[in-house]
Design a protein around this motif. Structure first.
Motif, PDB file in Angstrom:
ATOM      1  N   ASP A 189       0.861  -1.271  -0.076  1.00 44.75           N
ATOM      2  CA  ASP A 189       0.010   0.059   0.052  1.00 44.75           C
ATOM      3  C   ASP A 189       0.861   1.206   0.088  1.00 44.75           C
ATOM      4  N   HIS A 356       7.768   1.493   5.988  1.00 44.21           N
ATOM      5  CA  HIS A 356       7.627   0.144   6.043  1.00 44.21           C
ATOM      6  C   HIS A 356       8.919  -0.561   5.633  1.00 44.21           C
ATOM      7  N   TYR A 381       6.589  -7.483   4.210  1.00 40.05           N
ATOM      8  CA  TYR A 381       5.398  -6.864   4.231  1.00 40.05           C
ATOM      9  C   TYR A 381       4.521  -7.850   3.727  1.00 40.05           C
ATOM     10  N   TRP A 382       3.272  -7.970   4.346  1.00 39.40           N
ATOM     11  CA  TRP A 382       2.265  -8.755   4.072  1.00 39.40           C
ATOM     12  C   TRP A 382       2.532 -10.393   3.715  1.00 39.40           C
ATOM     13  N   ASN A 419       5.704  -6.498   8.946  1.00 40.39           N
ATOM     14  CA  ASN A 419       4.340  -5.959   9.078  1.00 40.39           C
ATOM     15  C   ASN A 419       3.342  -6.918   8.671  1.00 40.39           C
ATOM     16  N   GLU A 420       2.240  -6.955   9.423  1.00 42.02           N
ATOM     17  CA  GLU A 420       0.818  -7.643   9.018  1.00 42.02           C
ATOM     18  C   GLU A 420       1.285  -8.887   8.033  1.00 42.02           C
ATOM     19  N   ASN A 476      -1.310  -3.977  14.810  1.00 38.45           N
ATOM     20  CA  ASN A 476      -1.911  -3.043  14.228  1.00 38.45           C
ATOM     21  C   ASN A 476      -3.587  -3.423  14.309  1.00 38.45           C
ATOM     22  N   TYR A 478      -7.573  -1.546  13.337  1.00 39.95           N
ATOM     23  CA  TYR A 478      -8.175  -0.649  12.599  1.00 39.95           C
ATOM     24  C   TYR A 478      -9.705  -0.337  13.131  1.00 39.95           C
ATOM     25  N   TYR A 482     -11.729  -0.306   9.392  1.00 38.65           N
ATOM     26  CA  TYR A 482     -11.797  -1.601   8.720  1.00 38.65           C
ATOM     27  C   TYR A 482     -12.794  -2.516   9.313  1.00 38.65           C
ATOM     28  N   GLU A 506      -0.247   0.561  14.492  1.00 44.71           N
ATOM     29  CA  GLU A 506      -1.225   1.218  13.776  1.00 44.71           C
ATOM     30  C   GLU A 506      -2.499   1.245  14.158  1.00 44.71           C
ATOM     31  N   TRP A 551      -1.753   5.745  12.412  1.00 47.81           N
ATOM     32  CA  TRP A 551      -1.398   5.454  10.883  1.00 47.81           C
ATOM     33  C   TRP A 551      -2.062   6.716  10.549  1.00 47.81           C
ATOM     34  N   PHE A 556      -0.201   9.752   1.628  1.00 42.11           N
ATOM     35  CA  PHE A 556       1.142   9.360   0.570  1.00 42.11           C
ATOM     36  C   PHE A 556       0.516   8.770  -0.560  1.00 42.11           C
ATOM     37  N   ARG A 561      -5.437   2.891  -3.683  1.00 46.37           N
ATOM     38  CA  ARG A 561      -6.577   4.126  -3.129  1.00 46.37           C
ATOM     39  C   ARG A 561      -7.102   4.802  -4.237  1.00 46.37           C
ATOM     40  N   ASN A 571      -3.692   7.247  -0.172  1.00 48.76           N
ATOM     41  CA  ASN A 571      -3.944   6.969   1.224  1.00 48.76           C
ATOM     42  C   ASN A 571      -4.054   8.040   1.878  1.00 48.76           C
ATOM     43  N   LYS A 573      -4.941   8.376   5.167  1.00 47.26           N
ATOM     44  CA  LYS A 573      -5.206   8.320   6.679  1.00 47.26           C
ATOM     45  C   LYS A 573      -4.071   9.252   7.411  1.00 47.26           C
TER      46      LYS A 573
END
Ligand code: GCB
Length: 598
Positions: A189, A356, A381-382, A419-420, A476, A478, A482, A506, A551, A556, A561, A571, A573
């Protein structure tokens, strides 16, 4: 005729010889250097024509390749490119935001520039590249000097044997094509800004030179560490001075080239956010002399607390992308980083989560000066390719480069490994192995990761098995964006069965700056502010909470998005818009932190 044939064979084998692995010299920003920043010629090469062979699909330099920096002259031999006649682009900088037609470009692009250099006798010369996203292949005067993978860490290619006295040329092929086995992988992202995104320079060091050094404060109050010398002989003398502490250390190198120090300082002023004291440190090894500015502090975990200089601390943080304020693009200048950290200071932050991927060294240098604690992360990441050896090796390499570059920054307290990442045995082994590496490279800092919060009904049990490998648990969540509504947050129950310190790494929601409306209308500043207020109520019931990193500091660019009229490729946020407008939530967080700071 025969001589020509031999020449061609020798010439081609030189070109095809595997390039050396780059190294990484620390404190490059403290050494005299010849900057290669500025305008470079470039050629966009989606079909990889610049490697020179039209019949092979592999990227191997051939005599017709762009690395030769050929020039077509009327009546001369056929040459189908010419850097000198091609447009220019600025380094450091991503290509996406400098040229309108390259905004979405992902692929190979060749950079070229000339430089004058006069090497001194008995020296080593390096081409320093602050970061090239994602893969880079460097050539000096047609000699393939190194290859590097990983878009956010620095590297140094030795060019001693390639560089000539006088005018030279350097060609760097940078490729930001995404691939499944890369780190990060094909989905993220944030914008995949390509190119030479950080400073490039030429650095010359003596025959025996300091390529690595580190000093840190032990819990018993000693300053320990080492300097590493390459090219010296065992038993050579290395001295270390900290003039403001009247400290003079001296040591000799062991068979690995390492000279270790342990000294006891009197009257040391410890580094802290309230008092970010840095000391000038000087190392001398033969003809080489290197300085650094180092703060001394301790960081440790005790039960579910984080202790800075032995005292429990709460991390008033914010997550920060390396996105340039006002112009969007990869942050690369002093001004970019001072705007970003300036906003963090305005919020009364004592902590930033740099996401990240490792940011420009300017960022951690400035955090050192301003007294802002740092979480620094690699782009695991992910869902990356957990069982692929190459993927692991690239992640490990990026971890190594991040630690080596910033191990002397007092501000950096947390190395984040990921991350996540969805839970699986393969993922936990992959990141667990990285944790072992990180502890081996730097036993003085804390290890963390940002994990997905396991939620069942309205209970969050912080039991991701990865936690077993970490000192501090990042989670993290939301709630209100989410999942559920902002006002659901205070009724969530949180459990910390591992009894480790927890950071909510986050939380947040999107708002378009200037869009106002009722607090239950998504994308309004009011909705975003509501999320923050309800989260603060929830945090009061989390006794093991040791910090938060909402977050995110600034809107950015992100290719995922796309809601027209609201996101438009960003994004949203951010607490601040990409144009620098502060949203309501900025002031809500500022008040909250002002209260916590008292
Ligand atoms: C996340 C990711 C971050 C995203 C953010 C979002 O959980 O860690 O990279 O940008 O959420 O905005 O969804």
């Amino acid at each position: 005729m025969r001589r020509n044939a031999i020449f061609i064979v020798l010439f081609c084998s030189a070109l095809f010889a595997a390039a050396q692995q780059p190294t990484l010299l620390v404190d490059i920003d403290h050494r005299p250097a010849t900057s290669l920043d500025g305008e470079w010629h470039y050629i966009v090469d989606p079909y990889h024509a610049g490697w020179g062979s039209s019949t092979s699909n592999s990227d191997v330099p051939s005599p017709r390749g762009y690395a030769r920096d050929g020039h077509y002259v009327t009546g001369g031999p056929l040459i189908e490119y010419d850097f000198a006649k091609s447009p220019t682009i600025h380094v450091p900088g991503d290509w996406n935001t400098q040229k309108e037609n390259l905004l979405y470009y992902e692929g190979l692009l060749w950079y070229e520039r000339d430089f004058e250099f006069h090497p001194r006798p008995r020296t080593h010369v390096f081409l320093h590249i602050g970061a090239a996203n994602y893969a880079a292949h460097a050539f000096v005067d047609d000699v393939h000097v190194c290859d590097h993978e990983g878009g956010f860490t620095p590297f140094d290619c030795e060019i001693t044997d390639a560089v000539k006295d006088g005018v030279n040329f350097v060609v760097i092929a940078v490729d930001n094509a995404r691939a499944l086995d890369h780190v990060p992988t094909i989905k993220s992202d944030w914008w995949n800004y390509g190119g030479l995104t950080r400073d490039v320079s030429i650095v010359e060091v003596p025959d025996a030179y300091i390529d690595d050094e580190t000093l840190y404060l032990t819990k018993s109050g000693d300053i320990q560490g080492y300097a590493h010398i390459t090219g010296g002989t065992t038993g050579s003398k290395v001295s270390m001075r900290i003039p403001d502490l009247q400290l003079n250390g001296s040591a000799t190198t062991d068979s690995d080239g390492r000279a270790s120090f342990s000294v006891h300082p009197n009257g040391l002023e410890r580094w802290s956010p309230e008092h970010p004291r840095l000391y000038k440190v000087e190392f001398t090894a033969g003809e080489d002399h290197l300085t650094d500015d180092i703060g001394f502090r301790t960081i440790e975990v005790q039960g579910d607390e984080i202790l800075l200089n032995g005292k429990s601390i709460f991390l008033r943080g914010v997550s920060v992308h390396a996105e340039a304020p006002f112009r969007s693009g990869r942050a690369s200048s002093d001004e970019d980083v001072s705007t970003l950290l300036g906003w963090a200071k305005e919020l009364h932050c004592n902590f930033v989560r740099l996401v990240h991927y490792p940011h420009d060294e300017r960022m951690t240098r400035l955090a050192d000066k301003l007294g802002i604690l740092v979480w620094s992360e690699i782009p695991v990441y992910w869902s990356i390719d957990w069982t692929n050896q190459h993927t692991y090796d690239v992640a490990k390499q990026q971890l190594h480069e991040m630690i080596r570059r910033d191990r002397d920054k007092a501000s950096v307290i947390l190395w984040s490994l990921s991350n996540e990442t969805p839970i699986s045995d393969a993922r936990t082994k992959f990141i667990g192995d990285l944790a072992t590496e990180a502890r081996h490279e730097d036993p003085t800092r804390l290890i963390t990761s940002a994990m997905l919060t396991p939620m069942h009904d309205k209970t969050a049990v912080l039991n991701d098995p990865l936690g077993a490998y970490l000192d501090v648990l990042g989670y993290n969540e939301y709630i209100g964006w989410y999942m559920g509504k902002p006002e659901d947050a205070p009724s969530f129950k949180w459990e910390d069965p591992m009894h480790k310190p927890v950071i909510i790494s986050e939380f947040g929601g999107s708002a378009k700056a200037g869009l106002h409306g009722p607090a239950d209308q998504r994308f309004t500043e009011e909705y975003q502010a509501e999320i923050y207020k309800e989260q603060f109520a929830m945090f009061r019931e989390m006794p093991f909470l040791r910090g938060i990193a909402p977050w995110v500091l600034m809107d950015f660019r992100s290719p995922v998005r796309l809601l027209a009229g609201i996101q438009d490729g960003y994004n949203r946020k951010g607490l601040v818009s990409d144009k620098g407008e502060k949203k309501k939530a900025f002031f809500i967080l500022q008040d909250y932190y002002a209260g916590l700071a008292k």
